[in-house]
Design a protein around this motif. Sequence first.
Motif, mmCIF file in Angstrom:
data_model
loop_
_atom_site.group_PDB
_atom_site.id
_atom_site.type_symbol
_atom_site.label_atom_id
_atom_site.label_comp_id
_atom_site.label_asym_id
_atom_site.label_seq_id
_atom_site.Cartn_x
_atom_site.Cartn_y
_atom_site.Cartn_z
ATOM 1 N N LEU A 97 40.764 7.672 34.889
ATOM 2 C CA LEU A 97 39.337 8.152 34.232
ATOM 3 C C LEU A 97 38.420 6.718 34.031
ATOM 4 O O LEU A 97 38.933 5.792 33.718
ATOM 5 N N ARG A 98 37.288 6.790 34.279
ATOM 6 C CA ARG A 98 36.381 5.741 34.062
ATOM 7 C C ARG A 98 35.145 6.101 33.179
ATOM 8 O O ARG A 98 34.578 7.357 33.380
ATOM 9 N N HIS A 99 34.569 5.141 32.577
ATOM 10 C CA HIS A 99 33.180 5.221 32.088
ATOM 11 C C HIS A 99 32.432 3.941 32.456
ATOM 12 O O HIS A 99 32.898 2.918 32.175
ATOM 13 N N LYS A 100 31.206 4.258 33.126
ATOM 14 C CA LYS A 100 30.615 3.005 34.028
ATOM 15 C C LYS A 100 29.960 2.043 32.745
ATOM 16 O O LYS A 100 29.430 2.549 31.748
ATOM 17 N N ALA A 101 29.869 0.814 33.321
ATOM 18 C CA ALA A 101 29.030 -0.094 32.255
ATOM 19 C C ALA A 101 27.656 0.550 32.161
ATOM 20 O O ALA A 101 27.031 0.766 33.018
ATOM 21 N N GLY A 116 50.102 2.208 25.432
ATOM 22 C CA GLY A 116 51.288 2.146 25.158
ATOM 23 C C GLY A 116 52.018 3.391 25.275
ATOM 24 O O GLY A 116 51.827 4.143 26.245
ATOM 25 N N GLY A 117 53.227 3.373 24.638
ATOM 26 C CA GLY A 117 54.247 4.503 24.914
ATOM 27 C C GLY A 117 55.814 3.978 24.859
ATOM 28 O O GLY A 117 56.150 3.435 23.830
ATOM 29 N N PRO A 118 56.382 3.929 26.162
ATOM 30 C CA PRO A 118 55.746 4.463 27.496
ATOM 31 C C PRO A 118 55.808 5.873 27.205
ATOM 32 O O PRO A 118 56.174 6.739 26.305
ATOM 33 N N GLY A 119 54.776 6.369 27.997
ATOM 34 C CA GLY A 119 54.256 7.807 28.160
ATOM 35 C C GLY A 119 52.728 8.382 27.624
ATOM 36 O O GLY A 119 52.385 9.280 27.728
ATOM 37 N N GLY A 120 52.100 7.091 27.029
ATOM 38 C CA GLY A 120 50.723 7.324 26.573
ATOM 39 C C GLY A 120 49.835 7.494 27.702
ATOM 40 O O GLY A 120 49.958 7.023 28.733
ATOM 41 N N SER A 121 48.893 8.374 27.362
ATOM 42 C CA SER A 121 47.961 8.635 28.377
ATOM 43 C C SER A 121 46.559 7.595 28.362
ATOM 44 O O SER A 121 45.828 7.677 27.261
ATOM 45 N N GLY A 122 46.741 6.880 29.090
ATOM 46 C CA GLY A 122 45.364 6.054 29.281
ATOM 47 C C GLY A 122 44.130 6.586 29.574
ATOM 48 O O GLY A 122 43.004 5.980 29.171
ATOM 49 N N MET A 123 44.031 7.799 30.338
ATOM 50 C CA MET A 123 42.978 8.607 30.392
ATOM 51 C C MET A 123 42.330 9.031 28.939
ATOM 52 O O MET A 123 40.967 8.910 28.807
ATOM 53 N N GLU A 124 43.269 9.616 28.177
ATOM 54 C CA GLU A 124 42.839 10.239 26.859
ATOM 55 C C GLU A 124 42.346 8.910 26.194
ATOM 56 O O GLU A 124 41.316 9.139 25.566
ATOM 57 N N LEU A 144 34.904 0.896 31.656
ATOM 58 C CA LEU A 144 36.281 1.243 30.851
ATOM 59 C C LEU A 144 37.048 2.025 31.810
ATOM 60 O O LEU A 144 36.629 3.366 31.983
ATOM 61 N N VAL A 145 38.351 1.744 32.107
ATOM 62 C CA VAL A 145 39.051 2.700 32.837
ATOM 63 C C VAL A 145 40.587 2.763 32.189
ATOM 64 O O VAL A 145 41.037 1.730 31.783
ATOM 65 N N GLY A 146 40.713 3.980 32.138
ATOM 66 C CA GLY A 146 42.185 4.214 31.968
ATOM 67 C C GLY A 146 42.873 5.153 32.687
ATOM 68 O O GLY A 146 42.361 6.010 33.442
ATOM 69 N N PHE A 147 44.262 4.800 32.883
ATOM 70 C CA PHE A 147 45.162 5.377 33.974
ATOM 71 C C PHE A 147 46.227 5.966 33.322
ATOM 72 O O PHE A 147 46.831 5.328 32.241
ATOM 73 N N ASP A 148 46.839 6.974 33.650
ATOM 74 C CA ASP A 148 48.008 7.897 33.222
ATOM 75 C C ASP A 148 49.138 7.103 34.250
ATOM 76 O O ASP A 148 49.162 7.650 35.405
ATOM 77 N N PRO A 149 49.885 6.260 33.683
ATOM 78 C CA PRO A 149 51.024 5.887 34.579
ATOM 79 C C PRO A 149 51.815 6.913 35.388
ATOM 80 O O PRO A 149 51.684 7.972 34.932
ATOM 81 N N ARG A 150 52.444 6.563 36.429
ATOM 82 C CA ARG A 150 53.227 7.618 37.218
ATOM 83 C C ARG A 150 54.099 8.657 36.235
ATOM 84 O O ARG A 150 54.810 7.835 35.260
#
Length: 522
Positions: A97-101, A116-124, A144-150
């Motif tokens: 997920l991203r939100h542009k500058a 963090g987590g492990p298991g936390g959603s970076g997208m959320e 701003l970019v968040g990713f949900d790890p594999r």
Amino acid sequence: MPFRRCRLPAVLGLLLCLLIACTPVRVVPRPQPPPVSDVHALDRFYEQKLSWGNCAPYATGQQSQDAFRTPGVECARLTVPLDYAKPRGDTITVGVLRHKAADPADRLGSLVLNPGGPGGSGMEAAARLVPTVADNAIGLRFDLVGFDPRGVGASEPRVHCLTDAERDAERAAQPGDGTTPASAAAWTAQARDFAAKCAQRTGAAMLANVGTRDVVKDLDVLRAALGDDKLSYLGYSYGTQIGYSYAEAFPTRVRAMVLDGAIDPTEDESDSLVGQGEGFSRAFGLFAAECAKHSGCAVGQDPARAVQTFENLTKPLLTHAARAGTRSLSYGDGMTGVVEAMYSQQSWPTLNAALNLLKSGDGSLLLQLADSYYERGPDGRYSSLQDAYYAVRCVDNPRVQDPAGVTEVHDRMLAAAPFLGGGRPDEGEPDVCASWPVPSTSQPHRPFLPGVPPPLVISTRNDPATPYQAGVDLAAEMGGGLVTYEGAQHTAFLHGNQCVDVNALAYLVDGTLPPPNTSCPA
């Protein structure tokens, strides 16, 4: 259940605005290059173009649905190898997920976030941070970019161990406090069943490649797909491990790193669990001292007697669950609710209210706190956090398989946090990992980080989940700067302290480290 997590503050209705914790996992060894015959096999991943679109299809529950309604966010899927040793084999996807500058003319690139987590959603986490950073340097100058790890959240396939109904049943069960042979045997049986279901429902190949060793490789593919020559990164708690593990694996591809709530890369699983218990005991003492200053303190006006008062109130839950609306509050959930509130001083009034309600037989507010810890939504659905937590923890650490060794870890955990009486939410972790169906892929070690740009480490004096000294040591190890936050919570950046934020934002923009011994009052 997991004990060490970190995510950004979330509202759980009424009084709940909580900083939720995080867990450490071990640093990963430097990735090995693919065989010569496959030297170009990763090119298709590094050269892929992300197709951004509406985030609604990426939601996996009510919480993510709400987060993905944030204006201006867009989502995509990143394709990566399931097994980097077989880059021409099966593939999986990572949700992004991203939100542009807001100021593209002054844009510095992407800032990739892991909560963090492990298991936390970076997208959320990224979506929820958008309003916070809208008017500062992150919102103006970074995507701003968040990713949900594999294996997590919107990434596919997800790690899957228990159904929602099974999770509810596990939490409501009363296997005892683990201090008797019968209750210890019940815990072991429950842990083995959990591990077996993870293997059956997720598959061994996914479990074998879900750890931090592989997450950092995905992160480098993401960096390239975002069009950044070098990575700017923000990691909270377990996210700090991803950060310094990435720096070790790809030292020439780091631009800047803010690491908040550091994990000790040399600490094994047992010591980390014991250290956390000690941290939460200190946090309970601080809570009791503050509570005693006010009338209506649930643990009394004498902090020296607070633990005994607390135990007198909660021990009956071992045999008789408390009513909690249409559900009930078990002893384990009661202790989990207490642990949840320890992550932030802001939650102490809620904890006091919950304990006072428990005196009248009402466990509903403690259960709400426990639900927040386990990421159980109002719709009764759980996020993937709990299942992913174990999947990563068990491959990121050498496991203790000798029964006597597991018992020793339990005894040390109980001694470190006696007020929790064996009801702490990570008590079963040694048992689960002892039964894990795939081998470990990482081990504790001092990271080798030559030439890595100095990071900024933020460490909170009374952090209950990640000890303050771990941040001090990591900053020294990496040749970075250190900001000390004189508070009692887990992580500090973008949580409302202007001093912390000003120092970290300046670093992210131009690499300026704060002066030595920089301290920020609570």
